[in-house]
Design a protein around this motif. Structure first.
Motif, PDB file in Angstrom:
ATOM      1  N   SER A  17       1.246  -1.629  -0.081  1.00 36.18           N
ATOM      2  CA  SER A  17       0.183   0.083   0.034  1.00 36.18           C
ATOM      3  C   SER A  17       0.786   1.197  -0.481  1.00 36.18           C
ATOM      4  O   SER A  17       1.757   1.421   0.591  1.00 36.18           O
ATOM      5  CB  SER A  17      -1.035   0.306   1.399  1.00 36.18           C
ATOM      6  OG  SER A  17      -1.871   1.172   1.334  1.00 36.18           O
ATOM      7  N   ARG A  18       0.491   1.943  -0.901  1.00 32.06           N
ATOM      8  CA  ARG A  18      -0.510   2.510  -1.457  1.00 32.06           C
ATOM      9  C   ARG A  18      -0.455   1.714  -3.404  1.00 32.06           C
ATOM     10  O   ARG A  18      -1.513   1.357  -3.728  1.00 32.06           O
ATOM     11  CB  ARG A  18      -1.080   4.065  -1.574  1.00 32.06           C
ATOM     12  CG  ARG A  18      -1.442   4.730  -0.193  1.00 32.06           C
ATOM     13  CD  ARG A  18      -1.671   6.101  -0.815  1.00 32.06           C
ATOM     14  NE  ARG A  18      -0.875   6.191  -1.272  1.00 32.06           N
ATOM     15  CZ  ARG A  18      -0.654   8.310  -1.438  1.00 32.06           C
ATOM     16  NH1 ARG A  18      -2.010   8.966  -0.305  1.00 32.06           N
ATOM     17  NH2 ARG A  18       0.285   8.588  -1.874  1.00 32.06           N
ATOM     18  N   GLY A  19       0.926   1.810  -3.510  1.00 32.71           N
ATOM     19  CA  GLY A  19       0.417   1.835  -4.832  1.00 32.71           C
ATOM     20  C   GLY A  19       0.549   0.173  -6.028  1.00 32.71           C
ATOM     21  O   GLY A  19      -0.089   0.487  -6.539  1.00 32.71           O
ATOM     22  N   GLY A  20       0.352  -0.821  -4.979  1.00 29.74           N
ATOM     23  CA  GLY A  20       0.268  -2.025  -5.165  1.00 29.74           C
ATOM     24  C   GLY A  20      -1.495  -1.897  -5.599  1.00 29.74           C
ATOM     25  O   GLY A  20      -2.253  -2.731  -5.498  1.00 29.74           O
ATOM     26  N   LEU A  21      -2.111  -1.158  -5.194  1.00 24.82           N
ATOM     27  CA  LEU A  21      -3.588  -1.497  -4.224  1.00 24.82           C
ATOM     28  C   LEU A  21      -4.497  -1.792  -5.670  1.00 24.82           C
ATOM     29  O   LEU A  21      -5.679  -2.276  -5.485  1.00 24.82           O
ATOM     30  CB  LEU A  21      -4.349  -1.008  -3.630  1.00 24.82           C
ATOM     31  CG  LEU A  21      -3.776  -0.331  -2.157  1.00 24.82           C
ATOM     32  CD1 LEU A  21      -4.414   1.387  -0.870  1.00 24.82           C
ATOM     33  CD2 LEU A  21      -4.413  -2.025  -0.957  1.00 24.82           C
ATOM     34  N   THR A  22      -4.218  -0.300  -6.641  1.00 22.71           N
ATOM     35  CA  THR A  22      -4.937  -1.670  -7.462  1.00 22.71           C
ATOM     36  C   THR A  22      -5.047  -2.788  -8.475  1.00 22.71           C
ATOM     37  O   THR A  22      -5.415  -2.953  -8.593  1.00 22.71           O
ATOM     38  CB  THR A  22      -5.139  -0.007  -8.439  1.00 22.71           C
ATOM     39  OG1 THR A  22      -6.011   0.948  -8.340  1.00 22.71           O
ATOM     40  CG2 THR A  22      -6.412  -0.430  -9.918  1.00 22.71           C
ATOM     41  N   LEU A  69       1.457 -13.811  -4.150  1.00 22.10           N
ATOM     42  CA  LEU A  69       1.670 -12.555  -5.385  1.00 22.10           C
ATOM     43  C   LEU A  69       1.812 -11.378  -4.631  1.00 22.10           C
ATOM     44  O   LEU A  69       0.734 -10.521  -4.077  1.00 22.10           O
ATOM     45  CB  LEU A  69       1.346 -12.953  -6.316  1.00 22.10           C
ATOM     46  CG  LEU A  69       1.563 -11.988  -7.398  1.00 22.10           C
ATOM     47  CD1 LEU A  69       2.973 -12.490  -7.686  1.00 22.10           C
ATOM     48  CD2 LEU A  69       0.204 -12.049  -8.493  1.00 22.10           C
ATOM     49  N   ILE A  70       3.143 -10.817  -4.183  1.00 23.31           N
ATOM     50  CA  ILE A  70       3.116  -9.704  -3.683  1.00 23.31           C
ATOM     51  C   ILE A  70       3.273  -8.363  -4.901  1.00 23.31           C
ATOM     52  O   ILE A  70       3.663  -8.640  -6.045  1.00 23.31           O
ATOM     53  CB  ILE A  70       4.822  -8.885  -3.012  1.00 23.31           C
ATOM     54  CG1 ILE A  70       5.005 -10.176  -1.430  1.00 23.31           C
ATOM     55  CG2 ILE A  70       5.019  -7.651  -2.737  1.00 23.31           C
ATOM     56  CD1 ILE A  70       6.175 -10.222  -1.253  1.00 23.31           C
ATOM     57  N   VAL A  71       2.414  -7.729  -4.544  1.00 19.82           N
ATOM     58  CA  VAL A  71       2.227  -6.670  -5.996  1.00 19.82           C
ATOM     59  C   VAL A  71       2.656  -4.982  -5.746  1.00 19.82           C
ATOM     60  O   VAL A  71       2.721  -4.506  -4.254  1.00 19.82           O
ATOM     61  CB  VAL A  71       0.819  -6.762  -6.490  1.00 19.82           C
ATOM     62  CG1 VAL A  71       0.635  -5.352  -7.005  1.00 19.82           C
ATOM     63  CG2 VAL A  71      -0.080  -8.593  -6.843  1.00 19.82           C
ATOM     64  N   ASP A  72       3.273  -4.755  -6.853  1.00 21.39           N
ATOM     65  CA  ASP A  72       3.181  -3.129  -6.158  1.00 21.39           C
ATOM     66  C   ASP A  72       3.694  -2.692  -7.617  1.00 21.39           C
ATOM     67  O   ASP A  72       3.804  -3.466  -8.697  1.00 21.39           O
ATOM     68  CB  ASP A  72       4.814  -2.716  -5.463  1.00 21.39           C
ATOM     69  CG  ASP A  72       4.482  -1.227  -4.666  1.00 21.39           C
ATOM     70  OD1 ASP A  72       3.621  -0.783  -4.900  1.00 21.39           O
ATOM     71  OD2 ASP A  72       5.454  -1.255  -3.979  1.00 21.39           O
ATOM     72  N   ASP A  73       3.273  -0.924  -7.597  1.00 18.88           N
ATOM     73  CA  ASP A  73       2.799  -0.563  -8.676  1.00 18.88           C
ATOM     74  C   ASP A  73       4.293  -0.560  -9.948  1.00 18.88           C
ATOM     75  O   ASP A  73       4.507  -0.235 -10.813  1.00 18.88           O
ATOM     76  CB  ASP A  73       2.643   0.748  -8.217  1.00 18.88           C
ATOM     77  CG  ASP A  73       2.747   2.058  -7.761  1.00 18.88           C
ATOM     78  OD1 ASP A  73       3.815   1.807  -7.256  1.00 18.88           O
ATOM     79  OD2 ASP A  73       2.246   3.371  -7.538  1.00 18.88           O
ATOM     80  N   ILE A  74       5.541  -0.090  -8.919  1.00 25.29           N
ATOM     81  CA  ILE A  74       7.171   0.188  -9.712  1.00 25.29           C
ATOM     82  C   ILE A  74       7.961  -0.004  -8.189  1.00 25.29           C
ATOM     83  O   ILE A  74       8.195   0.061  -7.567  1.00 25.29           O
ATOM     84  CB  ILE A  74       7.243   1.527 -10.056  1.00 25.29           C
ATOM     85  CG1 ILE A  74       8.319   1.178 -10.149  1.00 25.29           C
ATOM     86  CG2 ILE A  74       6.400   2.594  -8.526  1.00 25.29           C
ATOM     87  CD1 ILE A  74       8.717   3.249 -11.491  1.00 25.29           C
ATOM     88  N   LEU A 132       6.288 -14.663  -4.140  1.00 24.53           N
ATOM     89  CA  LEU A 132       6.830 -14.259  -5.228  1.00 24.53           C
ATOM     90  C   LEU A 132       6.638 -12.665  -5.383  1.00 24.53           C
ATOM     91  O   LEU A 132       5.705 -12.127  -4.646  1.00 24.53           O
ATOM     92  CB  LEU A 132       6.293 -15.117  -6.723  1.00 24.53           C
ATOM     93  CG  LEU A 132       6.281 -16.534  -6.390  1.00 24.53           C
ATOM     94  CD1 LEU A 132       5.347 -17.129  -6.641  1.00 24.53           C
ATOM     95  CD2 LEU A 132       7.530 -17.036  -6.820  1.00 24.53           C
ATOM     96  N   SER A 133       7.303 -12.157  -6.317  1.00 23.96           N
ATOM     97  CA  SER A 133       6.694 -10.504  -6.266  1.00 23.96           C
ATOM     98  C   SER A 133       6.704  -9.755  -7.750  1.00 23.96           C
ATOM     99  O   SER A 133       6.934 -10.666  -8.986  1.00 23.96           O
ATOM    100  CB  SER A 133       8.191  -9.771  -5.662  1.00 23.96           C
ATOM    101  OG  SER A 133       8.822 -10.395  -6.504  1.00 23.96           O
ATOM    102  N   SER A 134       5.848  -8.452  -8.029  1.00 21.61           N
ATOM    103  CA  SER A 134       5.240  -8.585  -9.501  1.00 21.61           C
ATOM    104  C   SER A 134       5.171  -7.264  -8.907  1.00 21.61           C
ATOM    105  O   SER A 134       4.589  -6.438  -8.224  1.00 21.61           O
ATOM    106  CB  SER A 134       4.173  -9.291  -9.983  1.00 21.61           C
ATOM    107  OG  SER A 134       2.822  -9.271  -9.485  1.00 21.61           O
ATOM    108  N   SER A 135       5.632  -6.355 -10.493  1.00 19.58           N
ATOM    109  CA  SER A 135       5.243  -4.660 -10.461  1.00 19.58           C
ATOM    110  C   SER A 135       5.014  -4.522 -12.395  1.00 19.58           C
ATOM    111  O   SER A 135       5.713  -5.746 -12.988  1.00 19.58           O
ATOM    112  CB  SER A 135       6.304  -4.415  -9.774  1.00 19.58           C
ATOM    113  OG  SER A 135       7.704  -4.581 -10.882  1.00 19.58           O
TER     114      SER A 135
END
Lengths: 149, 149
Positions: free
Chosen positions: B33-38, B84-89, B113-116
């Motif tokens: 949060s916040r970047g990965g929320l959407t 899966l970890i998620v961020d915008d950048i 695991l991670s993704s952006s």
């Protein structure tokens, strides 16, 4: 039930309406996952609030075969004065009621306000602020804009 | 630094690319949060994963005036095999590194695991999957599409 598509362009207009209605200052935003996540993200950006949290609910049948809701991943709101709970739609109202009950009992000194884009007039609870009444099934853009592979 | 506007229409295309790259099954999605929320919201809908969680980080100066990151609101992942970890950048990489360290130490049996969407080649860590390299400052649609009042 009729289905209507709810596009991103309409969401942008509705957020403008929502932030015009929200007339109290909040220290944190709490998304009810999954439905409230995108709205919470946008509101956090708008209000420049970095404290954007999420909470989860899951439905299950209890021993008497009644539908109950488990609320989990509860953020620490001990030091937070006012929280804006965010969901996409308040439909039956069961989720918002369950979340409010758990939070208010765990954090008795915190004020909980709530907001959603849609609200059904048949819901058992009305959010503090909402934008429009839902009369159909809504296909939100976050559900349908990614094409299936 | 140049700024580029990142519109919703491009996000939709990039998510399609991202889900084509993601070749492992995950049981839960965790938004930074916040970047990965959407992005996490959309991926949860796409994969029909209801377990979409959020985690928070905050930067602070420690006693030696070095920037440190506090990771908080950590969801319970005890029973989750793969997250899966998620961020915008992934920019400097500091946030992803801090989140991974906390999670892996608290949940040693869980695979992370991670993704952006974006990744900077100068970052200290590369996410498992990303879509494009960022060379400019990015104004994401969730930051700029709501007009200031």
């Amino acid at each position: 039930m009729n289905r209507i598509y709810y596009p991103y362009s309409e969401f942008l207009i509705d957020i403008q309406t929502l932030v015009q209605k929200i007339d109290q200052k909040c220290d944190a935003i709490l998304a009810i996952s999954r439905g409230g996540l995108t709205l919470a993200h946008f509101l956090g950006e708008h209000y420049k609030i970095r404290e954007v949290y999420a909470i989860n609910t899951i439905g299950y049948e209890d021993t008497q075969k009644l539908e109950s809701l488990k609320v989990f991943n509860i953020p620490d709101l001990t030091a937070t004065k006012t929280v804006l709970i965010v969901d996409d739609i308040v439909d039956s109202g069961d989720t918002l009621i369950a979340v409010l009950e758990v939070l208010q009992s765990r954090f008795p000194d915190t004020v909980f306000l709530s907001s959603s884009i849609f609200y059904k007039s048949t819901a058992k609870i009305k959010p503090t602020w909402f934008v429009k009444e839902a009369k159909e099934w809504i296909d939100f853009f976050w559900s349908v804009d990614i094409k299936a592979e």
